[in-house]
Enzyme design. Structure first.
Site, mmCIF file in Angstrom:
data_model
loop_
_atom_site.group_PDB
_atom_site.id
_atom_site.type_symbol
_atom_site.label_atom_id
_atom_site.label_comp_id
_atom_site.label_asym_id
_atom_site.label_seq_id
_atom_site.Cartn_x
_atom_site.Cartn_y
_atom_site.Cartn_z
ATOM 1 C CB CYS A 115 -5.513 -23.642 -8.535
ATOM 2 S SG CYS A 115 -4.981 -24.002 -10.207
ATOM 3 C CG HIS A 254 -2.076 -22.463 -6.590
ATOM 4 N ND1 HIS A 254 -1.947 -23.822 -6.799
ATOM 5 C CD2 HIS A 254 -2.347 -21.907 -7.806
ATOM 6 C CE1 HIS A 254 -2.131 -24.074 -8.078
ATOM 7 N NE2 HIS A 254 -2.369 -22.947 -8.706
ATOM 8 C CG ASN A 284 -0.504 -24.804 -11.441
ATOM 9 O OD1 ASN A 284 -1.047 -25.503 -10.574
ATOM 10 N ND2 ASN A 284 -1.074 -23.725 -11.948
#
Ligand code: UT7
Length: 333
Positions: A115, A254, A284
Site C-alpha cells: 500500500c 491511503h 482499498n
C-alpha cells in the site's frame, strides 16, 4: 539558485466497470452491509475481468495521462510501476505498460511496497527529475487485489478492490515534491502476507489447498500500526518543513479503512474537509489509492496547494511525502 523540483504535471486513473457490492458479499461470506460499512466505510469495490491483468489497467490510465498532458509516448524516459499484483511473477509490469502505450524509448521497473508502493515509487522517480537525468517519468500505482484475495475470508475480502492511477513527473522551477519520510519494518510480514507463491514456498497443490497463496491479514495490529505510522510521518514532514495545519491544503491518506482515516485526521487535528477519500465506492486498491484519490480531486487542486500524501501497508512499509501542486486542476477535463 534552487534546484529544479519534480512536479506532478498530470494525473489519470482507471477502475474496472464490474462492481462487487456489500450485498454481493453477503451472499459469499457471513457478513452484512451494516458491518462492512460501519467497520470500514466501504459500500462497493471494482473487480477486473479475469485474464486482463494489471497492465490492462496501466494501459488505460497511462494512455489517458499521455493524452491529457499532450505527451508523445516516445518522449517518456522511465515508467515506475508500484504493484504487488503484476501480470506475471516476472517480468515486470512497467515494461508491459510501456509496450502497450508505445513508450518505446522508456525503460521501466516495478516497486513492491504494497500500500506504500506509490509513495516509494514517487520518491524514487522524483530523483531522476531533480538530478536532470530524465525529463518525463511516469509513476504508476495500482493493484488487481481480486487476483490474490481469499473470497472465503470475510476479514479480508470485504476491504480490497481493483484500480490503478498514474502521474507524470516533470521538472518545475516553483512547485513539486519537497520532502519525503519513508519507513519500513520487515517484521510486519507476520501480520500481512501472501505466504506461498514466492521462492520461500513455491505454489504447490498443498499451498493451493491451504489457500496460502492468497492474502492473510491480522487486521487489529495492522490497524494500530497504520494509524501510528501515518500520523507520525505526517508530523515529521510537517515539522521539518515548518508547516502548520492551516498551511496544509490537503492530506491524501491511503484508503484502507475509513476508521483509520478518521483516527489519523483526528490525531493530527485536520478537519475531514481537508482529507481526501474515495474508499466508499472503491475500497482499498493497495498501490492505487493515492493516485486514484488525487485523480478524483484534481479539479479542486490549484498551483501552490500544499499536499501531504501518507500511506501504510504490507512489509510493513509506510511514510509521507510533502509536495506543492503545480497546475490548475479545474482546467483539466
Ligand atoms: O491496506 C493495508 C493495510 N491494511 C489495513 O490498514 C487494514 C487494517 N485493519 C482493518 O481495517 C480492520 O482491522 C478490519 C476491517 C480488517 C477488521 O475490523 P475490526 O474492527 O478490527 O474487526 P476485528 O478483526 O476486531 O473483528 C471484530 C469482530 C470479530 O468477531 P468476534 O471475534 O468479535 O466474534 C470478527 O470475526 O468482527 C468479526 N468480523 C466480521 N463480521 C462480519 C470480521 N470481519 C467481519 C465481516 N463481517 N466481514
Amino acid at each position: 539558485m534552487s534546484k529544479q523540483k519534480a512536479a506532478i504535471t498530470a494525473v489519470a486513473g482507471f477502475v474496472p466497470e464490474d462492481k462487487l457490492t456489500n450485498f454481493d458479499l453477503e451472499k459469499m461470506v457471513e457478513t452484512s452491509d451494516e458491518w462492512i460499512y460501519s467497520r470500514t466505510g466501504i459500500r462497493e469495490r471494482r473487480i477486473l475481468k479475469k485474464g486482463l491483468g494489471l497492465s490492462y489497467m496501466g494501459e488505460k490510465a497511462v494512455s489517458k495521462l499521455l493524452e491529457k498532458s499532450g505527451t508523445d509516448p516516445k518522449e517518456v524516459d522511465l515508467i515506475i510501476c508500484a504493484t504487488i499484483t503484476g501480470d506475471y511473477v516476472f517480468p515486470d509490469s512497467a515494461n508491459q505498460i510501456a509496450l502497450k502505450v508505445g513508450a518505446t524509448n522508456a525503460f521501466g521497473f516495478d516497486i513492491s511496497a504494497a500500500c506504500s508502493g506509490f509513495l516509494y515509487a514517487l520518491h524514487t522517480g522524483s530523483k531522476f527529475i531533480e538530478t536532470g537525468t530524465y525529463k518525463k517519468v511516469i509513476i504508476v500505482g495500482g493493484d488487481v487485489m481480486s487476483s490474490i484475495i481469499d473470497y472465503t475470508d470475510r476479514t479480508t475480502c470485504v476491504i480490497f478492490g481493483d484500480g490503478l492511477g498514474a502521474v507524470l513527473l516533470e521538472a518545475h522551477d516553483d512547485y513539486g515534491i519537497i520532502d519525503a519520510e519513508l519507513k519500513a519494518d520487515g517484521s510486519g510480514v507476520d501480520f500481512l502476507v501472501a505466504r506461498a507463491g514466492g521462492s520461500r514456498k513455491p505454489t504447490s497443490q498443498e499451498t493451493l489447498d491451504s489457500r496460502e497463496h492468497l492474502v492473510y491479514q491480522n487486521g487489529g495490529p495492522v490497524f494500530k500500526r497504520a494509524v501510528q505510522g501515518m500520523s507520525s510521518t505526517v508530523k515529521e514532514v510537517m515539522g521539518r518543513n515548518g508547516l502548520t495545519n492551516d498551511d496544509v491544503t490537503w492530506v491524501v491518506p491511503h484508503q484502507a479503512n475509513m476508521r483509520i482515516i478518521n483516527t489519523v485526521a483526528s490525531q493530527l487535528d485536520f478537519p475531514l474537509e481537508k482529507v481526501m477519500n474515495n474508499i466508499e465506492l472503491l475500497g482499498n486498491t493497495t498501490a492505487g489509492t493515492l493516485p486514484l484519490c488525487i485523480n478524483e480531486y484534481e479539479s479542486q487542486l490549484r498551483p501552490g496547494d500544499k499536499i501531504i500524501l501518507t500511506a501504510f501497508g504490507g512489509g510493513f512499509t509506510w511514510g509521507s511525502i510533502y509536495l506543492t501542486w503545480a497546475y490548475d486542476g479545474s482546467l483539466q477535463s
